[in-house]
Design a protein around this motif. Structure first.
Motif, PDB file in Angstrom:
ATOM      1  N   SER A   1      -5.027   5.011   5.824  1.00  0.00           N
ATOM      2  CA  SER A   1      -4.292   4.151   4.886  1.00  0.00           C
ATOM      3  C   SER A   1      -3.151   3.423   5.588  1.00  0.00           C
ATOM      4  CB  SER A   1      -3.741   4.985   3.725  1.00  0.00           C
ATOM      5  OG  SER A   1      -4.791   5.517   2.969  1.00  0.00           O
ATOM      6  N   ILE A   2      -2.443   4.138   6.456  1.00  0.00           N
ATOM      7  CA  ILE A   2      -1.324   3.516   7.171  1.00  0.00           C
ATOM      8  C   ILE A   2      -1.808   2.354   8.018  1.00  0.00           C
ATOM      9  CG2 ILE A   2       0.345   3.859   9.039  1.00  0.00           C
ATOM     10  CD1 ILE A   2       0.779   6.714   7.961  1.00  0.00           C
ATOM     11  N   PHE A   3      -2.801   2.596   8.873  1.00  0.00           N
ATOM     12  CA  PHE A   3      -3.217   1.550   9.811  1.00  0.00           C
ATOM     13  C   PHE A   3      -3.960   0.412   9.121  1.00  0.00           C
ATOM     14  CE2 PHE A   3      -2.446   4.936  12.991  1.00  0.00           C
ATOM     15  CZ  PHE A   3      -1.455   4.261  13.690  1.00  0.00           C
ATOM     16  N   GLU A   4      -4.691   0.698   8.056  1.00  0.00           N
ATOM     17  CA  GLU A   4      -5.351  -0.381   7.320  1.00  0.00           C
ATOM     18  C   GLU A   4      -4.304  -1.299   6.684  1.00  0.00           C
ATOM     19  OE1 GLU A   4      -8.889  -1.136   4.023  1.00  0.00           O
ATOM     20  OE2 GLU A   4      -8.342   0.910   4.555  1.00  0.00           O
TER      21      GLU A   4
ATOM     22  N   LEU B   1      -3.312  -5.312   7.813  1.00  0.00           N
ATOM     23  CA  LEU B   1      -3.274  -6.430   6.870  1.00  0.00           C
ATOM     24  C   LEU B   1      -1.902  -7.106   6.821  1.00  0.00           C
ATOM     25  CD1 LEU B   1      -5.287  -4.814   3.947  1.00  0.00           C
ATOM     26  CD2 LEU B   1      -6.029  -6.736   5.383  1.00  0.00           C
ATOM     27  N   GLY B   2      -0.937  -6.549   7.531  1.00  0.00           N
ATOM     28  CA  GLY B   2       0.394  -7.138   7.572  1.00  0.00           C
ATOM     29  C   GLY B   2       1.180  -6.947   6.283  1.00  0.00           C
ATOM     30  N   LYS B   3       0.888  -5.887   5.543  1.00  0.00           N
ATOM     31  CA  LYS B   3       1.562  -5.627   4.264  1.00  0.00           C
ATOM     32  C   LYS B   3       2.773  -4.731   4.478  1.00  0.00           C
ATOM     33  CE  LYS B   3      -1.492  -7.847   1.870  1.00  0.00           C
ATOM     34  NZ  LYS B   3      -1.170  -8.970   1.010  1.00  0.00           N
ATOM     35  N   PRO B   4       3.873  -5.004   3.782  1.00  0.00           N
ATOM     36  CA  PRO B   4       5.008  -4.082   3.831  1.00  0.00           C
ATOM     37  C   PRO B   4       4.572  -2.726   3.281  1.00  0.00           C
ATOM     38  CG  PRO B   4       5.617  -6.120   2.706  1.00  0.00           C
ATOM     39  CD  PRO B   4       4.138  -6.156   2.922  1.00  0.00           C
ATOM     40  N   LEU B   5       5.071  -1.652   3.911  1.00  0.00           N
ATOM     41  CA  LEU B   5       4.558  -0.323   3.605  1.00  0.00           C
ATOM     42  C   LEU B   5       5.677   0.703   3.541  1.00  0.00           C
ATOM     43  CD1 LEU B   5       2.184   1.742   3.386  1.00  0.00           C
ATOM     44  CD2 LEU B   5       2.060   1.693   5.884  1.00  0.00           C
ATOM     45  N   ILE B   6       5.633   1.501   2.485  1.00  0.00           N
ATOM     46  CA  ILE B   6       6.464   2.700   2.394  1.00  0.00           C
ATOM     47  C   ILE B   6       5.502   3.878   2.419  1.00  0.00           C
ATOM     48  CG2 ILE B   6       8.084   4.064   1.037  1.00  0.00           C
ATOM     49  CD1 ILE B   6       8.952   1.456  -0.356  1.00  0.00           C
ATOM     50  N   VAL B   7       5.651   4.743   3.416  1.00  0.00           N
ATOM     51  CA  VAL B   7       4.821   5.934   3.516  1.00  0.00           C
ATOM     52  C   VAL B   7       5.607   7.102   2.945  1.00  0.00           C
ATOM     53  CG1 VAL B   7       3.730   7.558   5.103  1.00  0.00           C
ATOM     54  CG2 VAL B   7       3.511   5.113   5.494  1.00  0.00           C
TER      55      VAL B   7
ATOM     56  N   LEU C   1      11.211  -5.370   8.733  1.00  0.00           N
ATOM     57  CA  LEU C   1      10.020  -4.720   9.279  1.00  0.00           C
ATOM     58  C   LEU C   1       9.362  -5.595  10.335  1.00  0.00           C
ATOM     59  CD1 LEU C   1       8.414  -3.197   6.061  1.00  0.00           C
ATOM     60  CD2 LEU C   1       9.699  -2.003   7.853  1.00  0.00           C
ATOM     61  N   LEU C   2       8.883  -4.953  11.385  1.00  0.00           N
ATOM     62  CA  LEU C   2       8.202  -5.658  12.470  1.00  0.00           C
ATOM     63  C   LEU C   2       6.690  -5.529  12.305  1.00  0.00           C
ATOM     64  CD1 LEU C   2      10.392  -4.315  15.423  1.00  0.00           C
ATOM     65  CD2 LEU C   2      10.598  -6.520  14.234  1.00  0.00           C
ATOM     66  N   PRO C   3       5.946  -6.593  12.604  1.00  0.00           N
ATOM     67  CA  PRO C   3       4.477  -6.495  12.522  1.00  0.00           C
ATOM     68  C   PRO C   3       3.959  -5.451  13.508  1.00  0.00           C
ATOM     69  CG  PRO C   3       5.180  -8.773  12.876  1.00  0.00           C
ATOM     70  CD  PRO C   3       6.397  -7.914  13.013  1.00  0.00           C
ATOM     71  N   TYR C   4       2.923  -4.761  13.108  1.00  0.00           N
ATOM     72  CA  TYR C   4       2.290  -3.795  13.999  1.00  0.00           C
ATOM     73  C   TYR C   4       1.326  -4.546  14.900  1.00  0.00           C
ATOM     74  CZ  TYR C   4      -0.017   0.356  15.727  1.00  0.00           C
ATOM     75  OH  TYR C   4      -0.513   1.332  16.549  1.00  0.00           O
ATOM     76  N   PRO C   5       1.490  -4.437  16.228  1.00  0.00           N
ATOM     77  CA  PRO C   5       0.607  -5.198  17.123  1.00  0.00           C
ATOM     78  C   PRO C   5      -0.817  -4.651  17.105  1.00  0.00           C
ATOM     79  CG  PRO C   5       2.054  -3.761  18.391  1.00  0.00           C
ATOM     80  CD  PRO C   5       2.465  -3.628  16.945  1.00  0.00           C
ATOM     81  N   ALA C   6      -1.757  -5.554  16.992  1.00  0.00           N
ATOM     82  CA  ALA C   6      -3.171  -5.162  17.015  1.00  0.00           C
ATOM     83  C   ALA C   6      -3.514  -4.643  18.406  1.00  0.00           C
ATOM     84  CB  ALA C   6      -4.053  -6.346  16.658  1.00  0.00           C
ATOM     85  N   GLY C   7      -4.244  -3.561  18.439  1.00  0.00           N
ATOM     86  CA  GLY C   7      -4.630  -2.979  19.720  1.00  0.00           C
ATOM     87  C   GLY C   7      -5.864  -3.659  20.286  1.00  0.00           C
ATOM     88  N   ASP C   8      -6.042  -3.471  21.590  1.00  0.00           N
ATOM     89  CA  ASP C   8      -7.216  -4.003  22.266  1.00  0.00           C
ATOM     90  C   ASP C   8      -8.251  -2.885  22.341  1.00  0.00           C
ATOM     91  OD1 ASP C   8      -9.101  -5.253  23.806  1.00  0.00           O
ATOM     92  OD2 ASP C   8      -7.870  -5.357  25.615  1.00  0.00           O
TER      93      ASP C   8
END
Length: 179
Positions: free
Chosen positions: A98-101, A105-111, A155-162
């Motif tokens: 759920s976190i990584f999905e 998607l670039g959505k703000p998230l509170i875990v 919040l900073l965007p999470y960089p997509a991994g290679d």
């Protein structure tokens, strides 16, 4: 005169496939709903999951100055992808999927960490990503405070991994030639 249609600004709450009534209860308080309304959200969609939380099967509204917040609930969906895509804010359990999905998607998230789980490695992931400013992390007891204090612009965007190195390794393991 035609009624002006209000733009839908949704908060989606997901507990995944788990039992996490503490998260559902924390979100389904007047305090949290009024804070979401104050911040301009118009809809709150709460996934109950396997929990036993008693809720209204009929969508209802939380009224406040400047509008209302429509609140709706469901237990499970064949896919939460559309709910995530249409959300303006996601409040989620600490499951890595759920976190990584959500971050992808670039959505703000509170875990919200489920403190009732033994050996809770999920909290480590959530806390690390919060420290890196990709999301906010809270306990059910501090959810209202987190929503009140959050600044989504920080919040900073999470960089997509290679994924290519992992794919290459798996292909070699399976005996496929390198491309």
């Amino acid at each position: 005169m035609r009624e002006i249609e209000q733009k839908r600004i949704t908060v989606f709450v997901t507990v995944g496939t788990t039992l996490f009534d503490a998260l559902v209860k924390a979100v389904d308080t007047e305090q949290v709903k009024h804070e979401l309304l104050r911040r301009g959200y118009t809809h709150l969609l709460i996934q109950i999951g396997r929990g036993s939380y008693s809720y209204s099967y009929i969508p209802h509204k939380c009224e406040g100055e400047g509008g209302s917040l429509v609140v709706d609930y469901f237990t499970f969906s064949s896919s939460i992808a559309e709910h995530l895509r249409s959300a303006s804010l996601v409040i989620s359990h600490a499951g890595s999927g759920s976190i990584f999905e959500t971050l992808r998607l670039g959505k703000p998230l509170i875990v919200v960490v489920n403190e009732d789980l033994m050996d809770n490695h999920q909290s480590e992931l959530a806390e690390e990503l919060a420290e890196r400013k990709h999301l906010y992390c809270a306990s059910p007891q501090l959810l209202h405070e987190t929503i009140t204090d959050m600044n989504l612009e920080s919040l900073l965007p999470y960089p997509a991994g290679d994924a290519k190195p992992v794919i290459t390794l798996i292909n070699r393991f399976l005996g496929f030639p390198d491309d």
